[in-house]
Design a protein around this motif. Structure first.
Motif, PDB file in Angstrom:
ATOM      1  N   GLU A 525       0.843  -1.211   0.000  1.00  0.00           N
ATOM      2  CA  GLU A 525       0.000   0.000   0.000  1.00  0.00           C
ATOM      3  C   GLU A 525       0.875   1.257   0.000  1.00  0.00           C
ATOM      4  O   GLU A 525       0.629   2.199   0.749  1.00  0.00           O
ATOM      5  N   ASP A 526       1.888   1.258  -0.839  1.00  0.00           N
ATOM      6  CA  ASP A 526       2.882   2.338  -0.857  1.00  0.00           C
ATOM      7  C   ASP A 526       2.656   3.265  -2.048  1.00  0.00           C
ATOM      8  O   ASP A 526       1.914   2.949  -2.983  1.00  0.00           O
ATOM      9  N   TYR A 527       3.320   4.430  -2.018  1.00  0.00           N
ATOM     10  CA  TYR A 527       3.346   5.324  -3.177  1.00  0.00           C
ATOM     11  C   TYR A 527       4.734   5.932  -3.302  1.00  0.00           C
ATOM     12  O   TYR A 527       5.526   5.931  -2.346  1.00  0.00           O
ATOM     13  N   LEU A 528       5.049   6.426  -4.486  1.00  0.00           N
ATOM     14  CA  LEU A 528       6.354   7.054  -4.738  1.00  0.00           C
ATOM     15  C   LEU A 528       6.183   8.251  -5.658  1.00  0.00           C
ATOM     16  O   LEU A 528       5.679   8.123  -6.776  1.00  0.00           O
ATOM     17  N   VAL A 529       6.580   9.424  -5.188  1.00  0.00           N
ATOM     18  CA  VAL A 529       6.599  10.657  -5.976  1.00  0.00           C
ATOM     19  C   VAL A 529       8.049  11.005  -6.279  1.00  0.00           C
ATOM     20  O   VAL A 529       8.911  10.904  -5.397  1.00  0.00           O
ATOM     21  N   MET A 530       8.325  11.416  -7.521  1.00  0.00           N
ATOM     22  CA  MET A 530       9.681  11.795  -7.915  1.00  0.00           C
ATOM     23  C   MET A 530       9.727  13.282  -8.245  1.00  0.00           C
ATOM     24  O   MET A 530       8.840  13.799  -8.945  1.00  0.00           O
ATOM     25  N   ILE A 531      10.763  13.971  -7.737  1.00  0.00           N
ATOM     26  CA  ILE A 531      10.935  15.403  -7.993  1.00  0.00           C
ATOM     27  C   ILE A 531      12.365  15.636  -8.474  1.00  0.00           C
ATOM     28  O   ILE A 531      13.323  15.384  -7.742  1.00  0.00           O
ATOM     29  N   ALA A 532      12.520  16.095  -9.717  1.00  0.00           N
ATOM     30  CA  ALA A 532      13.840  16.471 -10.249  1.00  0.00           C
ATOM     31  C   ALA A 532      13.984  17.983 -10.101  1.00  0.00           C
ATOM     32  O   ALA A 532      13.031  18.721 -10.368  1.00  0.00           O
ATOM     33  N   PHE A 533      15.174  18.467  -9.706  1.00  0.00           N
ATOM     34  CA  PHE A 533      15.279  19.896  -9.441  1.00  0.00           C
ATOM     35  C   PHE A 533      16.710  20.410  -9.562  1.00  0.00           C
ATOM     36  O   PHE A 533      17.675  19.660  -9.440  1.00  0.00           O
ATOM     37  N   TYR A 534      16.790  21.701  -9.817  1.00  0.00           N
ATOM     38  CA  TYR A 534      18.014  22.470  -9.619  1.00  0.00           C
ATOM     39  C   TYR A 534      17.753  23.493  -8.523  1.00  0.00           C
ATOM     40  O   TYR A 534      18.402  23.525  -7.505  1.00  0.00           O
ATOM     41  N   ASP A 535      16.752  24.361  -8.784  1.00  0.00           N
ATOM     42  CA  ASP A 535      16.266  25.290  -7.768  1.00  0.00           C
ATOM     43  C   ASP A 535      14.793  25.515  -8.057  1.00  0.00           C
ATOM     44  O   ASP A 535      14.167  24.791  -8.827  1.00  0.00           O
ATOM     45  N   TYR A 536      14.212  26.543  -7.424  1.00  0.00           N
ATOM     46  CA  TYR A 536      12.772  26.783  -7.520  1.00  0.00           C
ATOM     47  C   TYR A 536      12.343  27.253  -8.913  1.00  0.00           C
ATOM     48  O   TYR A 536      11.138  27.361  -9.181  1.00  0.00           O
ATOM     49  N   THR A 537      13.278  27.525  -9.802  1.00  0.00           N
ATOM     50  CA  THR A 537      12.922  27.907 -11.172  1.00  0.00           C
ATOM     51  C   THR A 537      13.155  26.770 -12.162  1.00  0.00           C
ATOM     52  O   THR A 537      13.031  26.980 -13.367  1.00  0.00           O
ATOM     53  N   ASN A 538      13.498  25.600 -11.676  1.00  0.00           N
ATOM     54  CA  ASN A 538      13.818  24.479 -12.561  1.00  0.00           C
ATOM     55  C   ASN A 538      13.482  23.175 -11.844  1.00  0.00           C
ATOM     56  O   ASN A 538      14.346  22.502 -11.293  1.00  0.00           O
ATOM     57  N   ILE A 539      12.182  22.821 -11.851  1.00  0.00           N
ATOM     58  CA  ILE A 539      11.674  21.678 -11.087  1.00  0.00           C
ATOM     59  C   ILE A 539      10.721  20.871 -11.959  1.00  0.00           C
ATOM     60  O   ILE A 539      10.015  21.426 -12.807  1.00  0.00           O
ATOM     61  N   ALA A 540      10.649  19.577 -11.708  1.00  0.00           N
ATOM     62  CA  ALA A 540       9.616  18.723 -12.295  1.00  0.00           C
ATOM     63  C   ALA A 540       9.131  17.757 -11.224  1.00  0.00           C
ATOM     64  O   ALA A 540       9.930  17.222 -10.445  1.00  0.00           O
ATOM     65  N   ILE A 541       7.818  17.535 -11.164  1.00  0.00           N
ATOM     66  CA  ILE A 541       7.196  16.682 -10.152  1.00  0.00           C
ATOM     67  C   ILE A 541       6.339  15.641 -10.859  1.00  0.00           C
ATOM     68  O   ILE A 541       5.500  15.987 -11.700  1.00  0.00           O
ATOM     69  N   SER A 542       6.520  14.387 -10.512  1.00  0.00           N
ATOM     70  CA  SER A 542       5.678  13.342 -11.099  1.00  0.00           C
ATOM     71  C   SER A 542       4.455  13.101 -10.228  1.00  0.00           C
ATOM     72  O   SER A 542       4.500  13.305  -9.010  1.00  0.00           O
ATOM     73  N   ASN A 543       3.367  12.668 -10.844  1.00  0.00           N
ATOM     74  CA  ASN A 543       2.302  12.092 -10.056  1.00  0.00           C
ATOM     75  C   ASN A 543       2.822  10.769  -9.499  1.00  0.00           C
ATOM     76  O   ASN A 543       3.793  10.199 -10.026  1.00  0.00           O
ATOM     77  N   PRO A 544       2.213  10.247  -8.440  1.00  0.00           N
ATOM     78  CA  PRO A 544       2.803   9.076  -7.771  1.00  0.00           C
ATOM     79  C   PRO A 544       2.581   7.755  -8.499  1.00  0.00           C
ATOM     80  O   PRO A 544       1.585   7.568  -9.187  1.00  0.00           O
TER      81      PRO A 544
END
Length: 552
Positions: A525-544
């Protein structure tokens, strides 16, 4: 010239009032006004093409630089490009080239950085120079990222406003752009689709439908104001418009409001659309979701966890929306997360006056002397301390990310046929959210000797290796992982970095062994979200990704 123009207007008004005076003479007493007489605006022609010499509709950003700045050719991989984003001034220009790849700027003599881009899937090309000639021609060639970088993923802006949100049409916002101008602003930002989500009405629908091109699909939408939250009606036709009924003061009980929210959400779905909750943690109570109504949050199909009108920094409304989303995941409730730029001005000069006035106030407060009234005021001291940190961040974010598609929602589709196809995939959560990077993770799950492709938003019975397709036209640092129980871990992207011409390739595999080494092994019953980043002007967030193990 400035004096001539103003004098003509003021003299015309004065004569109408029976006054005859030499306005130009009076205006010339102002030193700044006199200086403007000697300044000439020079013309800069910009030509943008791809590497095959095909004209491109692109975004242009022009940043004034300090005298004696370093000058020369730059691209998105050159770290010196960052110097233009924190000069202490919010003065910059955002415009576009046209279909033939041509654009034009009218500038005063001086030093500039002019940057041309087309969203996430092309290189960012920039050039610095001192403008002296009366006419200057700059040519840019944008390099596309490799075809596999964006394969089967389509970018769109799900929250944008036009002149139909203005007072001319019953709204309240000072928006002046037409649907066609917004369509081209979105295309210049590299978007494949866009929703025009005007307040209160569907007057834009007919015009927006007609903006379709071979490379852009308009999605019909409306932002419904309820007095306690904003709901987007996405992909509902004009003749089927859903209207939220704001009752009388006596009727506006919690019970009434709950029933209205439930009714409009169900009506939107019945008409083939998506009911989306927008900016749920905005500081303005009237447009923020009522915390007392969290028990009915599942009436919505999607939720805007990243609103582009403010930067994604700690304690911002978007950061609080992400926190709300995580709280929901922790409680077993999942609504697919989306982004929307919430653009009200494609020129992106919304905050320039505010920023300038705030800087002036900071300067005056810094010059205060001991004994002055605000000298020891705790609020003043804290304000100055916060301003030193936040104003540079705010400036960089506005210059980099404030625009149509400044934040974008990528939706996975085998082919982009129409809005109905898009809606189906959004409801499944097959989305990643970004203000730059192309983050497209896919899990291979082995079940009954069959390899299944698990996309963000999907549930796996058995976990497997995640193939992380990750490209960016600006440098990235790391990936942050978030799992159930609020467990977090991050790993550096440096070992995977491959610098190509105009972009970075960080693609790699996230294996079960790597997760175990980071103490992030999958549990039931787990989930995993991935966030790639450099700083607050260069981010990507996946749905889980979700895991729900089958019965033994």
């Amino acid at each position: 010239m400035k004096i001539d123009k103003y004098a003509e207007i003021l003299e015309e008004w004065s004569r109408g009032r029976g006054n005859f005076l030499d306005v130009k003479k009076v205006l010339s007493l102002d030193e700044e006004m006199k200086e403007s007489e000697t300044k000439e605006r020079l013309i800069v022609y910009i030509q943008t093409r791809d590497i095959n010499e095909i004209p491109l509709l692109t975004e242009i950003r022009c940043y004034p630089l300090a005298e004696n700045s370093w000058c020369g050719s730059l691209d998105g991989t050159d770290e010196r490009i960052e110097e233009a984003y924190q000069t202490g001034s919010m003065e910059f220009i955002r415009t576009m080239t046209d279909e033939t790849g041509y654009g034009i700027l009218f500038l005063e003599p001086g030093w500039y950085q002019i940057e041309v881009s087309k969203g996430s899937a092309y290189s960012v090309e920039a050039r610095r120079f001192r403008l002296e000639e009366s006419q200057t021609i700059l040519q840019y060639h944008l390099k596309p990222l490799p075809g596999e970088a964006k394969k089967d993923w389509y970018a769109g802006d799900l929250h944008h406003h036009s002149v139909f949100s203005s007072r001319l049409y019953g709204g309240t916002d000072p928006v002046i752009e037409t649907p066609v101008q917004i369509r081209d602003s979105m295309r210049a930002a590299g978007l494949d689709f866009g929703a025009l989500s005007d307040h209160h009405n569907v007057l834009d629908h007919e015009l927006w439908e007609k903006t379709r091109t071979s490379d852009f699909i308009p999605i019909l939408s409306k932002e419904i104001s309820t007095g306690r939250g904003h709901v987007i009606s996405l992909n509902v036709k004009k003749h089927e418009d859903v209207i939220y009924r704001i009752g009388t003061v006596e009727e506006r009980t919690d019970e009434y409001l709950r029933k209205e929210f439930c009714r409009i959400a169900e009506e939107i779905r019945e008409k083939g659309g998506i009911a989306q909750l927008n900016h749920p943690r905005d500081p303005q109570k009237a447009i923020s979701w009522n915390p007392d109504f969290m028990d009915i949050i599942t009436i919505f199909d999607t939720i805007e966890i990243w609103n582009g009108s403010k930067p994604m920094v700690l304690e911002s409304s978007s950061a609080k929306a992400v926190e709300m989303w995580i709280e929901m995941l922790e409680s077993g409730v999942y609504l697919p997360g989306t982004t929307g730029s919430d653009t009200h001005n494609i020129r992106c000069d919304d905050y320039q006056s505010f920023y300038k006035d705030t800087k002036k106030l900071v300067q005056r407060l810094k010059q205060r002397k001991e004994g002055d009234l605000p000298w020891e005021d705790k609020d003043v001291v804290r304000f100055l301390s916060e301003s030193e940190v936040l104003l540079p961040l705010f400036e960089k974010w506005a210059k980099r990310n404030l625009s149509s598609g400044g934040v974008r929602t990528f939706v996975h589709m085998d082919s982009f046929q129409n809005g109905d196809h898009l809606i189906r995939e959004m409801k499944k959560g097959h989305m990643t959210l970004s203000d730059g990077p192309l983050l497209f993770p896919v899990m291979e799950s082995a079940v009954s000797d069959e390899n299944l492709r698990i996309l963000p938003g999907d549930t796996a019975i058995e976990p497997g290796t995640i193939h992380v397709s990750l490209y960016a036209n600006r440098k990235l640092k790391a990936i942050l992982l978030l799992k159930k129980g609020r467990k977090m871990a991050d790993y550096s992207l440096a070992p995977y970095e491959k610098e190509e011409e105009g972009y970075f390739n960080y693609s790699h595999e996230l294996t079960l062994e790597m997760l175990k080494e980071m103490d992030m092994a999958w549990k039931e019953e787990d989930y995993l979200v991935m966030i790639a980043f450099y700083d607050y002007t260069n981010i990507a967030i996946s749905n889980p990704f979700f895991l729900k193990k089958g019965e033994d």
